[in-house]
Design a protein around this motif. Structure first.
Motif, PDB file in Angstrom:
ATOM      1  N   GLU A 175      30.361 -60.802  70.485  1.00 42.28           N
ATOM      2  CA  GLU A 175      30.045 -59.755  71.557  1.00 42.28           C
ATOM      3  C   GLU A 175      31.126 -59.732  72.633  1.00 42.28           C
ATOM      4  O   GLU A 175      31.938 -58.700  73.092  1.00 42.28           O
ATOM      5  N   GLN A 218      25.083 -55.198  64.562  1.00 35.83           N
ATOM      6  CA  GLN A 218      23.611 -55.102  64.049  1.00 35.83           C
ATOM      7  C   GLN A 218      23.267 -56.222  63.343  1.00 35.83           C
ATOM      8  O   GLN A 218      22.301 -56.892  63.211  1.00 35.83           O
ATOM      9  N   GLN A 256      23.064 -59.514  65.058  1.00 36.42           N
ATOM     10  CA  GLN A 256      22.004 -59.510  66.126  1.00 36.42           C
ATOM     11  C   GLN A 256      20.842 -60.585  65.710  1.00 36.42           C
ATOM     12  O   GLN A 256      20.409 -60.777  64.788  1.00 36.42           O
ATOM     13  N   ASN A 287      23.629 -52.511  71.360  1.00 38.10           N
ATOM     14  CA  ASN A 287      23.173 -53.429  70.688  1.00 38.10           C
ATOM     15  C   ASN A 287      22.726 -54.670  71.421  1.00 38.10           C
ATOM     16  O   ASN A 287      21.994 -55.731  71.110  1.00 38.10           O
ATOM     17  N   ASP A 310      29.395 -51.077  65.029  1.00 36.71           N
ATOM     18  CA  ASP A 310      28.035 -51.132  65.149  1.00 36.71           C
ATOM     19  C   ASP A 310      27.502 -51.792  63.946  1.00 36.71           C
ATOM     20  O   ASP A 310      26.479 -52.463  64.313  1.00 36.71           O
TER      21      ASP A 310
END
Length: 374
Positions: free
Chosen positions: A64, A52, A55, A93, A48
């Motif tokens: 991804e 993050q 992103q 996300n 995570d």
């Protein structure tokens, strides 16, 4: 000339255009390695943090997609629990990732099916264990209906006489062998001498009709230690006994009554070589009666002792009284499938009260022993 210059400019442009691609490959590879570590550590928290952090990055879709590829590999090895956690991180996300949402539903269905199969297997195993417990209890009840029970000296329950006239028996045995250094003394002549030797002890009993029936055989062979005297001595000392024994469970199975025969041998060397005096008791063959106390628990050790009265003094000249005393301590050091192994220390003593004085033949015991597992 112009043509060469044009080619050179074109090559330079292609080179500068390629540099971001190479930089991109190196940059994405580093992120892939971080994702690999997160999956190796089974850490959805680390995954995570990585997603993050990147992103909004131009190449986030590569990170991804790589993470989803790792999730699919988890499905192939049936690791549904972490696959769900990792896929949920991908969805959190990027809520627009429809493929991740569909994959989550697929993993959930597979995981529920796996848990259902596991529950069924556990229920079958529990049912089989319960069936074996019931079967064992039924067998124990059937045996208890057919046989009387007694407790052995170590507290275990065994089955003896059948209630319908049949009979169930249990037997125990021991075999010990080792060194038997000794000390010989004679008060009449002041003799004190050390001997060395070997000894053995064999015991057996069988539980029958609420009694323990059995026997003991023991023996020691001794010769003069050369360090005792500068003279060479070929005198030989030996002893042996064959004793039958019985114990009654209504009283106790730790105390045996014994009866049998005992021999205390002394073969002196010729007059030219012997160190010992002629006052020593010559070979004595005697009936014997006595008692034996066994399996006295001292922690994980077991103590035993016996004393036997040698009746031959009643018809032997110069001999007023004779007896034998044995004691041992068994120290367990290994347990095999059918045999317990013990280190044994002890003391064995034969005493003669004579007209001329007191004679004592004492042996220490350092032996290794085995007995059947009870």
């Amino acid at each position: 000339m112009k043509r060469k210059l044009k080619n050179l400019v074109l090559a330079a442009c292609l080179l500068f255009m390629a540099l971001p691609v190479f930089a991109l490959e190196e940059y994405v590879s580093l992120v892939y390695k971080e994702i690999d570590v997160a999956f190796a550590d089974r850490s959805d928290v680390t995954l995570d943090e990585i997603l993050q952090r990147y992103q909004g990055d131009t190449y986030y879709f590569l990170m991804e997609n790589y993470s989803m590829k790792k999730v699919r590999r988890l499905i192939l090895i049936n690791d549904y629990e972490f696959a769900l956690d990792a896929d949920l991180v991908i969805i959190d996300n990027n809520l627009d990732n429809i493929e991740a949402v569909e994959l989550y539903a697929t993993i959930t269905d597979a995981y529920e099916m796996q848990k259902a199969v596991q529950r069924l297997a556990e229920e079958k195993q529990k049912a089989e264990e319960q069936r074996l417990v019931v079967l064992k209890e039924e067998q124990r009840d059937n045996v208890a209906k057919k046989y009387n029970t007694v407790k052995t000296s170590d507290g275990n329950v065994v089955y003896t006489t059948g209630k319908n006239g049949g009979q169930f028996s249990y037997s125990g045995w021991n075999f010990d062998i080792g060194l038997a250094p000794g000390f010989i003394s004679n008060s009449a002549t002041g003799l004190n001498s050390i001997s060395v030797g070997l000894g053995m002890d064999i015991g057996y009993y069988r539980i029958l009709n609420n009694t323990n029936l059995g026997g003991d055989v023991s023996g020691t062979f001794k010769f003069l230690n050369e360090s005792v005297s500068t003279q060479k001595d070929n005198s030989i000392f030996f002893d042996g006994s064959l004793m039958f024994k019985i114990a009654f469970h209504d009283f106790t199975d730790k105390l045996f009554l014994r009866a049998g025969v005992d021999i205390e041998g002394c073969i002196q060397g010729n007059a030219a070589t012997t160190v010992y005096d002629r006052d020593l008791q010559s070979t004595l063959f005697s009936p014997a009666i006595g008692i034996k106390l066994v399996d006295i628990s001292l922690g994980n050790m077991a103590f035993a002792m016996s004393t036997d009265y040698l009746m031959a003094h009643l018809w032997t000249d110069n001999l007023k009284f004779a007896m034998r005393l044995d004691s041992t301590l068994s120290i367990p050091f290994a347990t095999m499938e059918k045999v317990d192994l013990n280190f044994i220390v002890g003391l064995k003593d034969v005493m003669f009260m004579k007209d001329s004085g007191f004679e004592n033949r004492m042996n220490l015991v350092f032996a290794l022993g085995g007995r059947n597992v009870r």
